[in-house]
Design a protein around this motif. Structure first.
Motif, PDB file in Angstrom:
ATOM      1  N   GLY A 117       0.836  -1.218  -0.038  1.00 46.77           N
ATOM      2  CA  GLY A 117      -0.017  -0.056   0.097  1.00 46.77           C
ATOM      3  C   GLY A 117       0.802   1.312   0.055  1.00 46.77           C
ATOM      4  O   GLY A 117       2.107   1.378   0.487  1.00 46.77           O
ATOM      5  N   GLY A 118       0.265   2.459  -0.654  1.00 46.08           N
ATOM      6  CA  GLY A 118       1.067   3.704  -0.553  1.00 46.08           C
ATOM      7  C   GLY A 118      -0.073   4.788  -0.463  1.00 46.08           C
ATOM      8  O   GLY A 118      -0.973   4.797  -1.355  1.00 46.08           O
ATOM      9  N   VAL A 119       0.112   5.503   0.502  1.00 44.37           N
ATOM     10  CA  VAL A 119      -0.933   6.543   0.637  1.00 44.37           C
ATOM     11  C   VAL A 119      -0.575   7.968   0.151  1.00 44.37           C
ATOM     12  O   VAL A 119       0.811   8.362   0.535  1.00 44.37           O
ATOM     13  CB  VAL A 119      -1.268   6.971   2.062  1.00 44.37           C
ATOM     14  N   VAL A 120      -1.353   8.481  -0.924  1.00 47.93           N
ATOM     15  CA  VAL A 120      -0.892   9.663  -1.305  1.00 47.93           C
ATOM     16  C   VAL A 120      -1.580  10.917  -1.094  1.00 47.93           C
ATOM     17  O   VAL A 120      -2.906  10.703  -1.400  1.00 47.93           O
ATOM     18  CB  VAL A 120      -0.686   9.644  -3.031  1.00 47.93           C
ATOM     19  N   GLY A 121      -1.163  11.867  -0.328  1.00 51.67           N
ATOM     20  CA  GLY A 121      -2.204  12.908   0.008  1.00 51.67           C
ATOM     21  C   GLY A 121      -1.810  13.085   1.721  1.00 51.67           C
ATOM     22  O   GLY A 121      -1.334  12.260   2.214  1.00 51.67           O
ATOM     23  N   SER A 122      -2.829  14.007   2.193  1.00 52.42           N
ATOM     24  CA  SER A 122      -2.681  14.449   3.598  1.00 52.42           C
ATOM     25  C   SER A 122      -3.735  13.416   4.365  1.00 52.42           C
ATOM     26  O   SER A 122      -4.536  12.890   3.698  1.00 52.42           O
ATOM     27  CB  SER A 122      -3.017  15.698   3.705  1.00 52.42           C
ATOM     28  N   PRO A 123      -3.538  13.533   5.818  1.00 53.79           N
ATOM     29  CA  PRO A 123      -4.276  12.781   6.350  1.00 53.79           C
ATOM     30  C   PRO A 123      -5.801  13.030   6.210  1.00 53.79           C
ATOM     31  O   PRO A 123      -6.039  14.185   5.967  1.00 53.79           O
ATOM     32  CB  PRO A 123      -3.808  13.039   7.741  1.00 53.79           C
ATOM     33  N   PRO A 124      -6.589  12.033   6.045  1.00 53.06           N
ATOM     34  CA  PRO A 124      -8.181  12.029   5.877  1.00 53.06           C
ATOM     35  C   PRO A 124      -8.695  13.017   7.054  1.00 53.06           C
ATOM     36  O   PRO A 124      -9.641  12.400   7.607  1.00 53.06           O
ATOM     37  CB  PRO A 124      -8.623  10.768   5.611  1.00 53.06           C
ATOM     38  N   VAL A 125      -8.338  14.420   7.193  1.00 52.03           N
ATOM     39  CA  VAL A 125      -9.011  15.063   8.001  1.00 52.03           C
ATOM     40  C   VAL A 125      -9.625  16.282   7.469  1.00 52.03           C
ATOM     41  O   VAL A 125      -8.796  16.937   6.636  1.00 52.03           O
ATOM     42  CB  VAL A 125      -8.559  15.148   9.491  1.00 52.03           C
ATOM     43  N   GLY A 126     -10.351  17.025   7.943  1.00 52.03           N
ATOM     44  CA  GLY A 126     -10.687  18.278   7.484  1.00 52.03           C
ATOM     45  C   GLY A 126     -11.076  18.471   6.014  1.00 52.03           C
ATOM     46  O   GLY A 126     -10.750  19.416   5.540  1.00 52.03           O
ATOM     47  N   GLY A 127     -11.675  17.519   5.619  1.00 54.24           N
ATOM     48  CA  GLY A 127     -12.123  17.471   4.125  1.00 54.24           C
ATOM     49  C   GLY A 127     -10.866  16.834   3.210  1.00 54.24           C
ATOM     50  O   GLY A 127     -11.400  16.748   1.973  1.00 54.24           O
ATOM     51  N   LYS A 128      -9.933  16.626   3.754  1.00 55.54           N
ATOM     52  CA  LYS A 128      -8.855  15.791   2.792  1.00 55.54           C
ATOM     53  C   LYS A 128      -9.145  14.382   2.515  1.00 55.54           C
ATOM     54  O   LYS A 128      -9.764  13.870   3.101  1.00 55.54           O
ATOM     55  CB  LYS A 128      -7.582  16.058   3.759  1.00 55.54           C
TER      56      LYS A 128
END
Length: 279
Positions: A117-128
């Protein structure tokens, strides 16, 4: 595995938020409090994670374990998991290179099923809404997709080969993070000469990303014969004001591999990339 129990190792800012999303479609999301910081405890509480006393208990109760930890610790953590002979789905979601992911798969299989797995982007908070890219056995990736269905974590399966997701993550990170460092160097040397605001004004005229324009690589290769010396001059300018120059000297060394492509109007992207890989 309609409502699996999830184990998260370990709930940092990304891991805790991802685990919180997984809780939407899970029976429970577990984490091991032993040896973790007070900040980890606060994050776990914030996202509704369930504390267990030991790693062994977490592994015994979990159907799916997600590893999101500092990259340097990924293999040591996997060795701990291997010693417990975890028999569920292990999502290796750390920012590590494909070879390390494949070593981890060898460590854990055949007891566990390993998904890269690879997460691309910011942590899923505040609409991210980051994307968790996956590669591995289809009967396992389908469960991870279901786990995050309807949450702020999007999923995308890249295929069955362990290593593909990590390759994409690091390919993107190599540009995204290095570009930020280059910004710091560019603004830093401009500031020393009192032209930092002018630099920002010049840059504001172009807002798109070079990463979305791979065909520009061909132009870069054809111009490398003069880009190299220019980068060396820029490195000298950084050194003169006490800023680190190694990154630009490395860039100059890289474009030197294109030395034979001087003003080559017939060069293709494939040719340019091949010259980088096989100088």
């Amino acid at each position: 595995m309609d409502q699996p129990t999830i184990g998260i190792l370990h709930p940092g800012s990304m891991g805790a938020a991802v685990a919180g999303c997984a809780a939407t479609n899970a029976t429970d999301v577990l984490w091991c409090e032993t040896g973790r910081s007070s900040a980890s405890l606060e994050r776990a509480d914030e996202f509704g994670l369930t504390s267990v006393a030991t790693l062994a208990e977490l592994l015994d109760r979990s159907d799916i374990v997600i590893s999101l930890c500092p990259p340097a610790a990924a293999e040591d953590l996997a060795r701990d998991i291997a010693r417990h002979r975890f028999a569920g789905v292990y999502v290796e979601a750390n920012a590590i290179n494909p070879e390390r992911v494949q070593r981890i798969a060898v460590l854990l299989e055949p007891d566990a099923i390993v998904v890269d797995g690879g997460v691309v982007g910011s942590p899923p908070v505040g609409g991210k809404t980051p994307t968790l890219y996956l590669s591995g056995p289809p009967d396992a990736t389908v469960h991870i997709e279901a786990l995050f269905a309807g949450t702020a974590v999007q999923t995308a399966v890249l295929g069955t080969e362990v290593g593909k997701a990590s390759a994409l993550k690091l390919a993107y990170a190599s540009f995204q993070k290095t570009s930020r460092v280059l910004v710091a160097l560019a603004v830093g040397v401009a500031r020393e000469h009192g032209v930092d605001q002018e630099l920002i004004e010049v840059a504001s005229r172009r807002t798109d990303s070079y990463l979305s324009e791979p065909q520009y690589v061909v132009k870069a290769a054809a111009r490398a014969w003069r880009w190299g010396p220019e980068l060396e001059e820029a490195a000298d300018a950084l050194e003169a004001v006490g800023l680190p120059s190694e990154m630009l000297r490395a860039a100059a060394s890289t474009v030197a591999r294109w030395h034979g492509a001087k003003d080559d109007g017939e060069l293709t992207l494939t040719d340019a990339l091949d010259r980088l890989a096989q100088p």
